[in-house]
Design a protein around this motif. Sequence first.
Motif, PDB file in Angstrom:
ATOM      1  N   GLU A   1      -7.454   4.314  -8.901  1.00  0.00           N
ATOM      2  CA  GLU A   1      -7.479   3.124  -8.044  1.00  0.00           C
ATOM      3  C   GLU A   1      -6.204   3.036  -7.203  1.00  0.00           C
ATOM      4  OE1 GLU A   1      -8.087  -0.153 -10.701  1.00  0.00           O
ATOM      5  OE2 GLU A   1     -10.183   0.358 -11.047  1.00  0.00           O
ATOM      6  N   ARG A   2      -5.068   3.367  -7.811  1.00  0.00           N
ATOM      7  CA  ARG A   2      -3.801   3.344  -7.073  1.00  0.00           C
ATOM      8  C   ARG A   2      -3.818   4.356  -5.945  1.00  0.00           C
ATOM      9  NH1 ARG A   2      -0.259   4.746 -10.980  1.00  0.00           N
ATOM     10  NH2 ARG A   2      -0.332   2.648 -11.807  1.00  0.00           N
ATOM     11  N   LYS A   3      -4.356   5.548  -6.216  1.00  0.00           N
ATOM     12  CA  LYS A   3      -4.456   6.577  -5.170  1.00  0.00           C
ATOM     13  C   LYS A   3      -5.360   6.107  -4.030  1.00  0.00           C
ATOM     14  CE  LYS A   3      -3.637  10.712  -7.940  1.00  0.00           C
ATOM     15  NZ  LYS A   3      -4.235  11.942  -8.480  1.00  0.00           N
ATOM     16  N   ALA A   4      -6.479   5.468  -4.378  1.00  0.00           N
ATOM     17  CA  ALA A   4      -7.402   4.969  -3.355  1.00  0.00           C
ATOM     18  C   ALA A   4      -6.732   3.884  -2.515  1.00  0.00           C
ATOM     19  CB  ALA A   4      -8.673   4.434  -4.014  1.00  0.00           C
ATOM     20  N   ARG A   5      -5.999   2.972  -3.179  1.00  0.00           N
ATOM     21  CA  ARG A   5      -5.284   1.922  -2.441  1.00  0.00           C
ATOM     22  C   ARG A   5      -4.230   2.522  -1.522  1.00  0.00           C
ATOM     23  NH1 ARG A   5      -5.050  -0.855  -7.181  1.00  0.00           N
ATOM     24  NH2 ARG A   5      -2.902  -0.251  -7.498  1.00  0.00           N
TER      25      ARG A   5
ATOM     26  N   ALA B   1      -5.949   4.017   1.464  1.00  0.00           N
ATOM     27  CA  ALA B   1      -6.391   2.954   2.383  1.00  0.00           C
ATOM     28  C   ALA B   1      -5.202   2.360   3.132  1.00  0.00           C
ATOM     29  CB  ALA B   1      -7.130   1.865   1.601  1.00  0.00           C
ATOM     30  N   ASP B   2      -4.100   2.137   2.420  1.00  0.00           N
ATOM     31  CA  ASP B   2      -2.901   1.602   3.075  1.00  0.00           C
ATOM     32  C   ASP B   2      -2.378   2.570   4.127  1.00  0.00           C
ATOM     33  OD1 ASP B   2      -3.071  -0.628   1.484  1.00  0.00           O
ATOM     34  OD2 ASP B   2      -1.461  -0.031   0.114  1.00  0.00           O
ATOM     35  N   THR B   3      -2.437   3.852   3.825  1.00  0.00           N
ATOM     36  CA  THR B   3      -1.983   4.858   4.782  1.00  0.00           C
ATOM     37  C   THR B   3      -2.850   4.842   6.032  1.00  0.00           C
ATOM     38  OG1 THR B   3      -1.162   6.253   2.988  1.00  0.00           O
ATOM     39  CG2 THR B   3      -1.535   7.330   5.090  1.00  0.00           C
ATOM     40  N   GLN B   4      -4.162   4.713   5.851  1.00  0.00           N
ATOM     41  CA  GLN B   4      -5.068   4.642   7.004  1.00  0.00           C
ATOM     42  C   GLN B   4      -4.772   3.405   7.844  1.00  0.00           C
ATOM     43  OE1 GLN B   4      -9.048   4.809   5.442  1.00  0.00           O
ATOM     44  NE2 GLN B   4      -9.198   7.012   5.760  1.00  0.00           N
ATOM     45  N   VAL B   5      -4.543   2.267   7.196  1.00  0.00           N
ATOM     46  CA  VAL B   5      -4.238   1.030   7.921  1.00  0.00           C
ATOM     47  C   VAL B   5      -2.944   1.199   8.710  1.00  0.00           C
ATOM     48  CG1 VAL B   5      -3.528  -1.383   7.589  1.00  0.00           C
ATOM     49  CG2 VAL B   5      -5.517  -0.497   6.381  1.00  0.00           C
TER      50      VAL B   5
END
Length: 149
Positions: free
Chosen positions: A76-80, A83-87
Motif C-alpha cells: 500500500e505504501r508503494k502504491a501511495r 500515486a504521489d509521484t504521478q501527481v
Amino acid sequence: MQASMVLIFLCFIPFYANAGVYKWVDANGQTHFGDRPPAKAASSEVAVKAAPASVDAVARERHLKMTEFLEQLQEERKARQAADTQVEERAAKRAEVCRKLQARLKFLASVSTFYNLNDQGERVFVNEAENARIRADFRQKVKRTCGNE
C-alpha cells in the motif's frame, strides 16, 4: 593490539555464558540461588537446563498473519508513493505549461496587431476587433489551464 584484546575477550565468552548457578541455605534456613558461591556458607552447584524453544501453532499463525499484514502495508505504501509521484509529475508539467502560457500572454500584450498569411504567403493584418478577440481568447485559455491570468 585492539584486535588481540577482542580475540582474548571472545575466547572467554563461552566460560562466562556457562557460569554455574549456586544454591545455599543461610543461617535463617532460607534457600538462595546466585551466579557466585557465597563466601561464608556451603553451596552446591545446580544444573540448569534451558527450556527448548518451541513455537506453538498459535504463535506461528500469529507470526504469519503479522508478516502478511506488514507485506500488505508495504505494498500500500508503494502504491501511495507511486500515486504521489504521478501527481507531482502532473503538477510539474502543468506548472511548466502555465509558465510558457504566461510568457506567451505577456508577449501578446506587447504585440500591436496580429496578421494571418494568405495563400501567397503575404501578411494580411487583422482589424482591432479581431486583435481584441485573439487576446481575450488566449487569456481565457490561460485562465482555464492555469486558473489565473
